[in-house]
Motif scaffolding. Structure first.
Motif, short mmCIF file in Angstrom:
data_model
loop_
_atom_site.label_atom_id
_atom_site.label_comp_id
_atom_site.label_asym_id
_atom_site.label_seq_id
_atom_site.Cartn_x
_atom_site.Cartn_y
_atom_site.Cartn_z
N GLY A 272 0.82 -1.21 0.00
CA GLY A 272 0.00 0.00 0.00
C GLY A 272 0.85 1.25 0.00
O GLY A 272 0.57 2.17 0.77
N GLY B 206 2.06 9.44 11.24
CA GLY B 206 1.31 8.80 10.15
C GLY B 206 -0.18 9.07 10.30
O GLY B 206 -0.67 9.34 11.41
N GLY B 207 -0.87 8.96 9.17
CA GLY B 207 -2.33 9.12 9.19
C GLY B 207 -2.96 8.05 10.07
O GLY B 207 -4.00 8.28 10.69
N LYS B 208 -2.34 6.89 10.12
CA LYS B 208 -2.87 5.79 10.92
C LYS B 208 -2.97 6.19 12.39
O LYS B 208 -3.98 5.94 13.04
N LEU C 211 -5.79 8.61 13.03
CA LEU C 211 -7.08 7.92 13.15
C LEU C 211 -7.21 7.26 14.52
O LEU C 211 -8.25 7.34 15.17
N TRP D 150 -10.87 0.12 4.55
CA TRP D 150 -9.46 -0.08 4.87
C TRP D 150 -9.37 -0.94 6.13
O TRP D 150 -10.09 -0.71 7.11
N TYR E 254 -9.62 0.29 10.08
CA TYR E 254 -10.70 1.05 10.74
C TYR E 254 -11.39 0.23 11.83
O TYR E 254 -11.59 0.70 12.95
N ASN F 165 -13.94 7.61 3.14
CA ASN F 165 -12.60 7.45 2.58
C ASN F 165 -12.73 7.44 1.06
O ASN F 165 -13.10 6.46 0.46
N ASN G 8 -9.37 3.00 -0.28
CA ASN G 8 -8.57 1.79 -0.20
C ASN G 8 -9.55 0.74 0.35
O ASN G 8 -10.06 0.94 1.45
N ASP H 239 -11.24 10.61 5.83
CA ASP H 239 -9.89 10.10 5.59
C ASP H 239 -9.50 10.46 4.16
O ASP H 239 -9.90 9.82 3.20
N TYR I 220 -5.85 9.75 0.13
CA TYR I 220 -5.66 9.57 -1.32
C TYR I 220 -6.25 10.72 -2.13
O TYR I 220 -6.43 10.60 -3.34
N SER J 135 2.22 10.46 3.46
CA SER J 135 2.70 9.14 3.01
C SER J 135 2.48 8.88 1.53
O SER J 135 3.42 8.49 0.82
N LYS J 136 1.24 9.05 1.08
CA LYS J 136 0.91 8.62 -0.29
C LYS J 136 1.21 9.73 -1.28
O LYS J 136 1.80 9.47 -2.33
N ARG K 254 6.59 8.45 8.30
CA ARG K 254 5.56 8.41 9.33
C ARG K 254 5.10 9.79 9.80
O ARG K 254 5.18 10.11 10.99
N TYR L 283 -5.14 1.21 -6.25
CA TYR L 283 -5.58 -0.17 -6.05
C TYR L 283 -6.72 -0.51 -7.00
O TYR L 283 -7.51 0.36 -7.37
N1 PLP Z 1 -6.02 5.65 5.52
C1 PLP Z 1 -6.03 4.79 4.49
C2 PLP Z 1 -7.30 4.57 3.74
C3 PLP Z 1 -4.87 4.10 4.13
O1 PLP Z 1 -4.89 3.25 3.10
C4 PLP Z 1 -3.69 4.31 4.90
C5 PLP Z 1 -2.48 3.54 4.60
O2 PLP Z 1 -2.47 2.54 3.94
C6 PLP Z 1 -3.74 5.25 5.93
C7 PLP Z 1 -4.91 5.89 6.23
C8 PLP Z 1 -2.56 5.54 6.80
O3 PLP Z 1 -1.40 5.87 6.13
P1 PLP Z 1 -0.15 6.46 6.90
O4 PLP Z 1 -0.21 6.00 8.31
O5 PLP Z 1 1.04 5.92 6.18
O6 PLP Z 1 -0.25 7.95 6.81
#
Ligand code: PLP
Length: 400
Positions: free
Chosen positions: A38, A98-100, A103, A124, A127, A170, A174, A202, A205, A236-237, A245, A323
């Motif tokens: 990813g 990171g976005g993760k 969240l 994704w 979640y 989202n 993804n 989110d 992308y 990240s993307k 991160r 994807y």
């Molecule tokens: N949200 C979605 C839908 C994602 O696919 C991802 C990573 O695959 C993330 C958030 C978090 O990405 P990152 O933590 O690299 O910013």
């Protein structure tokens, strides 16, 4: 040692597991084509790397304020205004690991026992597990392949109960790459507003959309929902910086403050060096971004065309991300009939078959909520995509 009960709620991330398996096979000398990852296959742009090197040389190697340096907060505010037309103050944004993690912090800050959160599927993988860790109840809403996996107003309306607190949007998505334009999003936003739901948007992308497609956003449709919306985004993307991160969030000051308090007790702050790189990414030249997007667009066209030539495979057209999420049920043993006995039963088993026999890594659809699908990432060179798809096609033919 006995683990806490909390751990029984969650499982390892399916996508990270595939990446690990692919790495292990490669280490054994296998010519593996990784269509599981990813993350963009491009390198981080040079100017961003230079900013990090400069920050190290200038001694920016210490703790920073919990929610990010002033320079990064300013860059986030600048980005939101420039790219989205959204006006946020520095106390309404926060940088995260990171976005993760943005969240994760948001779910911990906003949700608790019994709160239902609508998660349109396919979703994704993280979640639902992150919601469970917060004590919340993911309310997964299955969208239809026939509707290109877009949530319909009727599906949304039906899923809302008195306990529903929020919805996760989202777009592009993804794992499907499917996105909502303004006209498609508007009726959903009306329902969200009527039920006073919180929106977790989110947007990781958001920059990766193709051709003439114009992405809709809840806050462009209804700016007054600003007080009920939390934006999550990441470098990240967009800038090929998955390893650095750095993510970020924008929303009501009290939520941002709560997320910052949590972060202060979890990671203190994101890496000071990566933050300096993210300042350059968000506020510096944006020239590298369209080059990557154009490349992804070419690959998306190739992948969909190629998949649709394989008998029985159905694949929705992605509007963005990197994807595709084809339905592979024609190659699964759904009916347990003798003729199909040797076939994989789910997309996950098919993914295992593809990595073992064709040496192509893809991710099974179960953890995205659709076991009869696989997720294929086209964040790989065109040459590898061609080779990979040749192998996939041959392996599928063998299943008959
Ligand atoms: N949200 C979605 C839908 C994602 O696919 C991802 C990573 O695959 C993330 C958030 C978090 O990405 P990152 O933590 O690299 O910013």
């Amino acid at each position: 040692m006995e683990l806490s009960r909390r751990l029984s709620l969650i499982k390892p991330s399916a996508t990270l597991q595939v990446t690990e398996k692919a790495t292990a096979l490669r280490a054994r000398g296998v010519d593996l084509i990784d269509l599981g990852a990813g993350e963009p296959d491009f390198d981080t742009p040079e100017a961003i790397k230079n900013a990090a090197a400069e920050a190290m040389r200038a001694g920016q190697t210490k703790y920073t304020p919990v929610g990010g340096t002033d320079a990064l907060k300013t860059a986030i505010v600048t980005k939101l205004q420039r790219d989205n037309g959204f006006v946020y103050a520095k106390n309404e944004v926060l940088a995260t690991c990171g976005g993760k993690h943005a969240l994760f912090l948001a779910f911990q800050a906003l949700f608790g026992d019994g709160d239902e959160v609508i998660v349109p599927a396919p979703y994704w993988v993280s979640y639902t597990d992150m919601l469970l860790l917060a004590g919340a109840a993911p309310r997964v809403v299955r969208t239809q392949e026939a509707h290109n996996f877009r949530l319909t107003p009727a599906e949304l309306e039906q899923a809302i109960t008195p306990r529903t607190k929020a919805i996760i949007l989202n777009s592009p998505s993804n794992p499907t790459g499917v996105a909502y334009d303004e006209a498609e999003l508007r009726p959903l936003v009306e329902i969200i507003a009527r039920h006073n739901l919180i929106v977790i948007s989110d947007d990781v992308y958001e920059m990766m959309v193709y051709g003439e497609f114009r992405l809709g956003h809840v806050l462009r449709i209804r700016p007054e929902l600003r007080d009920r919306t939390l934006i999550v985004n990441s470098v990240s993307k967009t800038y090929a910086m998955t390893g650095w991160r750095i993510g970020y969030s924008a929303g009501p000051a009290n939520v941002i403050e709560a997320m910052s308090t949590l972060q202060g007790q979890m990671t203190s702050n994101p890496s000071s060096i990566a933050q300096a790189a993210a300042v350059q990414a968000l506020a510096g030249s944006q020239d590298a971004v369209p080059l990557m997007i154009r490349e992804f667009e070419k690959r998306a066209l190739f992948m969909v065309e190629r998949l649709r030539t394989i008998p029985g495979v159905r694949c929705p057209q992605p509007q963005g991300a990197f994807y595709v999420f084809p339905n592979v049920s024609a190659y699964l043993n759904r009916w347990a009939s003798r003729r199909e006995a040797s076939r994989p039963k789910t997309g996950d088993e098919l993914a295992a078959y593809l990595i073992e026999t064709a040496h192509v890594a893809v991710v099974g659809g179960s953890d995205f909520g659709y076991p009869e699908h696989i997720r294929i990432s086209y964040a790989n060179s065109m040459a590898n995509l061609e080779r990979g798809m040749d192998r996939v096609e041959t392996a599928l033919k063998k299943l008959g």
